[in-house]
Design a protein around this motif. Structure first.
Motif, PDB file in Angstrom:
ATOM      1  N   CYS A 295     -22.097  53.030   5.711  1.00 11.45           N
ATOM      2  CA  CYS A 295     -22.970  52.900   4.545  1.00 11.45           C
ATOM      3  C   CYS A 295     -22.637  53.900   3.334  1.00 11.45           C
ATOM      4  O   CYS A 295     -22.720  55.247   3.407  1.00 11.45           O
ATOM      5  CB  CYS A 295     -24.349  53.018   4.796  1.00 11.45           C
ATOM      6  SG  CYS A 295     -25.516  53.031   3.739  1.00 11.45           S
ATOM      7  N   GLU A 297     -24.583  54.512   0.986  1.00  9.88           N
ATOM      8  CA  GLU A 297     -25.635  55.196   0.568  1.00  9.88           C
ATOM      9  C   GLU A 297     -26.209  56.268   1.422  1.00  9.88           C
ATOM     10  O   GLU A 297     -27.323  56.784   1.230  1.00  9.88           O
ATOM     11  CB  GLU A 297     -26.667  54.055   0.158  1.00  9.88           C
ATOM     12  CG  GLU A 297     -26.247  52.883  -0.701  1.00  9.88           C
ATOM     13  CD  GLU A 297     -26.211  53.149  -1.914  1.00  9.88           C
ATOM     14  OE1 GLU A 297     -26.736  54.169  -2.464  1.00  9.88           O
ATOM     15  OE2 GLU A 297     -25.929  52.260  -2.824  1.00  9.88           O
ATOM     16  N   MET A 299     -27.883  59.038   3.874  1.00 14.39           N
ATOM     17  CA  MET A 299     -28.383  60.351   3.409  1.00 14.39           C
ATOM     18  C   MET A 299     -28.614  60.943   4.903  1.00 14.39           C
ATOM     19  O   MET A 299     -28.604  60.493   5.838  1.00 14.39           O
ATOM     20  CB  MET A 299     -29.750  60.417   2.819  1.00 14.39           C
ATOM     21  CG  MET A 299     -30.008  58.906   1.691  1.00 14.39           C
ATOM     22  SD  MET A 299     -31.492  58.788   1.122  1.00 14.39           S
ATOM     23  CE  MET A 299     -31.892  57.638   2.377  1.00 14.39           C
TER      24      MET A 299
HETATM   25 FE1  SF4 Z   1     -27.581  53.140   4.635  1.00 13.61          FE
HETATM   26 FE2  SF4 Z   1     -29.669  54.899   5.200  1.00 13.61          FE
HETATM   27 FE3  SF4 Z   1     -30.247  52.532   4.679  1.00 13.61          FE
HETATM   28 FE4  SF4 Z   1     -28.794  53.045   6.887  1.00 13.61          FE
HETATM   29  S1  SF4 Z   1     -31.065  53.576   6.257  1.00 13.61           S
HETATM   30  S2  SF4 Z   1     -28.510  51.289   5.386  1.00 13.61           S
HETATM   31  S3  SF4 Z   1     -27.451  54.262   6.210  1.00 13.61           S
HETATM   32  S4  SF4 Z   1     -29.089  53.957   3.028  1.00 13.61           S
END
Ligand code: SF4
Length: 322
Positions: A295, A297, A299
């Protein structure tokens, strides 16, 4: 006016396989439903648990190594998981049918198409041999198969891939099922035949008035076929929405990546965007989000805490910390 009770409803379904590496969570607490006359698209890469969930609905999971460890599969209100196998066999093929990706695996190579097709009618509708043969020809005709009498005399290997798939669709629709599960029905076919078969499935679905679960790795197929979509990743549902919301406002980074990997008409591109990395193996224990490794994004929280599915709008839910 649509009947408000779903025709088929999966609730909290988990299917596990015991493999050398450990316990593979192929389907992990999955829930979805399909209404009468509706097409539900189930989308995700290979290994996301889409097909295992479909096989679980029909109780076709090999036990062992597989096992359905939790959940309910409600078909017109009754839980299929509680039925004796004898009752389940009556539902399979008659009330709920499935079309597989490779029709060769569904046919017996040593019997003619006519024999195999008529057997369905003899078994489920207790028709005589003659009546079953007549009914087989009728259903081949209804599925727009030219020269049904000739096809009935052929063996599976004598047919082209597209024709075999048409015959399998005819076999699946023979008993006028209430639910059709189509698992990648066009993937094994030539590109030119794919659109033709998909179009046929959709027309027949309408004509027979069935509910359909359309399983595919290709969101492009979903766009023109389904009313609602469930996106699966690593055995779980990570997003669900009506088809317009999903294409216009995808919320989960995985759905966004799937959409970005689709070719866009009129926009020349040397390479299509690929989602980097692979789906994690189903026996790997992951405390946080299963998509975190891929991913863009991700965190801190994503690695530690599993995101729960939550509704963000009416009919639109997503499992993501963002
Ligand atoms: Fe991406 Fe975190 Fe959403 Fe999972 S929870 S899809 S790692 S932003």
């Amino acid at each position: 006016m649509r009947n408000r009770e779903p025709m088929l409803k999966i609730e909290d379904l988990s299917t596990r396989f015991v493999v050398q590496e450990g316990v593979a969570r192929a389907v992990d607490h999955l829930s979805y439903h399909v209404f009468e006359g509706e097409t539900l698209g189930v989308v995700g890469e290979s290994g996301c648990g889409k097909s295992v969930a479909a096989l679980s609905i029909l109780r076709l999971i090999p036990i062992p190594p597989g096992k359905i460890t939790s959940g309910k599969i409600l078909f017109m209100g009754q839980d299929l998981l509680q039925l004796p196998m004898k009752e389940m066999r009556k539902i399979r093929g008659a009330e709920i049918s499935m079309v597989f990706q490779d029709p060769m695996t569904s046919f017996n190579p040593v019997f003619t198409i006519g024999y195999q097709l008529s057997k369905v009618f003899r078994l489920h509708q207790k028709l005589s041999k003659k009546e079953a043969m007549r009914r087989s020809e009728e259903i081949l005709e209804a599925c727009e198969i030219p020269s049904p009498e000739r096809i009935m005399k052929e063996y599976p290997h004598q047919l082209s891939g597209g024709m075999r798939q048409r015959v399998m669709i005819a076999m699946a629709l023979g008993c006028n099922p209430k639910v059709l599960i189509a698992d990648e029905p066009t993937t094994a076919l030539d590109v030119t035949i794919q659109a033709e078969i998909l179009d046929l499935v959709l027309r027949l679905k309408k004509k027979f008035g069935m509910a359909m679960i359309l399983i595919t790795h290709d969101l492009g197929i979903i766009a023109n076929s389904a009313q609602r979509v469930v996106v699966m990743y690593a055995g779980e549902k990570i997003e669900e929405a009506d088809v317009f919301s999903l294409f216009e406002k995808p919320r989960h980074p995985y759905t966004v990546a799937l959409l970005q990997s689709l070719p866009v008409l009129g926009r020349a591109k040397k390479f299509l965007n690929e989602i980097e990395g692979v789906v994690p193996p189903p026996f790997k224990k992951i405390p946080g989000c299963k998509f975190a490794e891929r991913c863009p994004e991700a965190m801190e929280k994503c690695w530690q805490e599993r995101p729960r599915l939550r509704a963000i709008e009416k009919g639109h839910s997503v499992a993501c910390h963002l």
